[in-house]
Design a protein around this motif. Structure first.
Motif, PDB file in Angstrom:
ATOM      1  N   THR A  32     -67.454   7.334  -6.902  1.00 15.17           N
ATOM      2  CA  THR A  32     -67.817   8.510  -7.960  1.00 15.17           C
ATOM      3  C   THR A  32     -66.387   8.764  -8.479  1.00 15.17           C
ATOM      4  O   THR A  32     -65.278   8.951  -7.803  1.00 15.17           O
ATOM      5  N   PRO A  33     -66.296   8.859  -9.807  1.00  9.32           N
ATOM      6  CA  PRO A  33     -64.963   8.807 -10.318  1.00  9.32           C
ATOM      7  C   PRO A  33     -64.437  10.378 -10.339  1.00  9.32           C
ATOM      8  O   PRO A  33     -65.316  11.384 -10.121  1.00  9.32           O
ATOM      9  N   PHE A  56     -52.135  10.053 -10.640  1.00 14.41           N
ATOM     10  CA  PHE A  56     -53.451   9.193 -10.127  1.00 14.41           C
ATOM     11  C   PHE A  56     -52.818   8.182  -8.851  1.00 14.41           C
ATOM     12  O   PHE A  56     -51.457   8.278  -8.889  1.00 14.41           O
ATOM     13  N   THR A  57     -53.750   8.051  -8.343  1.00 17.83           N
ATOM     14  CA  THR A  57     -53.434   7.112  -6.951  1.00 17.83           C
ATOM     15  C   THR A  57     -53.954   5.888  -7.400  1.00 17.83           C
ATOM     16  O   THR A  57     -55.221   5.758  -7.779  1.00 17.83           O
ATOM     17  N   SER A  58     -53.269   4.935  -6.967  1.00 17.16           N
ATOM     18  CA  SER A  58     -53.888   3.719  -7.164  1.00 17.16           C
ATOM     19  C   SER A  58     -55.038   3.456  -6.385  1.00 17.16           C
ATOM     20  O   SER A  58     -55.161   3.756  -5.219  1.00 17.16           O
ATOM     21  N   GLY A  59     -56.014   2.630  -6.903  1.00 14.59           N
ATOM     22  CA  GLY A  59     -57.317   2.283  -5.950  1.00 14.59           C
ATOM     23  C   GLY A  59     -58.339   2.924  -6.001  1.00 14.59           C
ATOM     24  O   GLY A  59     -59.394   2.841  -5.772  1.00 14.59           O
ATOM     25  N   LYS A  60     -58.223   4.120  -6.851  1.00 11.81           N
ATOM     26  CA  LYS A  60     -59.193   5.247  -7.002  1.00 11.81           C
ATOM     27  C   LYS A  60     -59.728   5.312  -8.396  1.00 11.81           C
ATOM     28  O   LYS A  60     -59.072   4.887  -9.177  1.00 11.81           O
ATOM     29  N   ARG A  61     -61.057   5.606  -8.658  1.00 16.04           N
ATOM     30  CA  ARG A  61     -61.580   5.573  -9.802  1.00 16.04           C
ATOM     31  C   ARG A  61     -61.522   6.910 -10.443  1.00 16.04           C
ATOM     32  O   ARG A  61     -61.736   8.027  -9.809  1.00 16.04           O
ATOM     33  N   TYR A  62     -61.238   6.954 -11.770  1.00 20.34           N
ATOM     34  CA  TYR A  62     -60.943   8.118 -12.391  1.00 20.34           C
ATOM     35  C   TYR A  62     -61.727   8.043 -13.827  1.00 20.34           C
ATOM     36  O   TYR A  62     -62.083   7.231 -14.239  1.00 20.34           O
ATOM     37  N   LYS A  63     -62.257   9.465 -14.261  1.00 18.61           N
ATOM     38  CA  LYS A  63     -62.753   9.672 -15.504  1.00 18.61           C
ATOM     39  C   LYS A  63     -61.760  10.640 -16.103  1.00 18.61           C
ATOM     40  O   LYS A  63     -61.828  11.662 -15.710  1.00 18.61           O
ATOM     41  N   VAL A 115     -62.999   5.611 -18.140  1.00 20.86           N
ATOM     42  CA  VAL A 115     -62.952   5.557 -16.836  1.00 20.86           C
ATOM     43  C   VAL A 115     -62.262   4.261 -16.576  1.00 20.86           C
ATOM     44  O   VAL A 115     -62.237   3.059 -17.140  1.00 20.86           O
ATOM     45  N   PHE A 116     -61.467   4.449 -15.410  1.00 25.58           N
ATOM     46  CA  PHE A 116     -60.417   3.561 -14.793  1.00 25.58           C
ATOM     47  C   PHE A 116     -60.009   3.412 -13.501  1.00 25.58           C
ATOM     48  O   PHE A 116     -60.151   4.474 -13.108  1.00 25.58           O
TER      49      PHE A 116
END
Length: 148
Positions: A32-33, A56-63, A115-116
């Motif tokens: 879930t972003p 942001f934290t690497s390896g986590k999905r963001y919107k 979304v990235f």
């Protein structure tokens, strides 16, 4: 011919979805972003990002939900940051864009969702690349911290 090229590109893109053992399900597309909202200016047309410091934290999905409430267009430009992330998609209106994104232009009253997944920790510069906007203070900082 165009259909074959499109299919090859889709298969190439799907095959390159990064996965991480610590992502819970092992597949980032099932994560879930985390929603983060950034406003490019405000209704008073101040030349600022709100907020102008992002982490942001690497390896986590963001919107990243970008909005532009001002009466003029603005850019969300962070090329080095864009090079350090994996972009799943950008959605704006009825359009979805996939692939490498380096900057987004938001016209007055527009919004877009990016979304990235951050891949490379580091500190990155954010700015609006319209002449005079950076100098007037439309700048920010983006930090990507290690997810381990």
């Amino acid at each position: 011919m165009a259909i074959v090229i499109t299919l090859v590109l889709c298969l190439f893109t799907i095959g390159n979805v990064p996965t991480f053992a610590d992502s819970g399900s092992g597949n980032l597309l099932k994560q879930t972003p985390i929603n983060i909202t950034v406003s490019l200016s405000n209704s008073a047309d101040e030349l600022k990002f709100f907020p102008n410091n992002l982490e942001f934290t690497s390896g986590k999905r963001y919107k990243l939900q970008l909005t532009n409430p001002s009466p003029q267009k603005h850019y969300f430009t962070a090329k080095d940051f864009a090079d350090a992330i994996w972009t799943q998609k950008v959605e704006a209106g009825n359009v979805e864009v996939k692939g490498a994104i380096h900057e987004l232009e938001l016209k007055p009253k527009a919004q877009a969702d990016w979304v990235f997944v951050p891949m490379k920790p580091g500190n990155y510069q954010l700015r609006c690349s319209i002449a005079g906007h950076t100098q007037a203070g439309m700048i920010g900082k983006i930090a990507v911290v290690s997810g381990k």
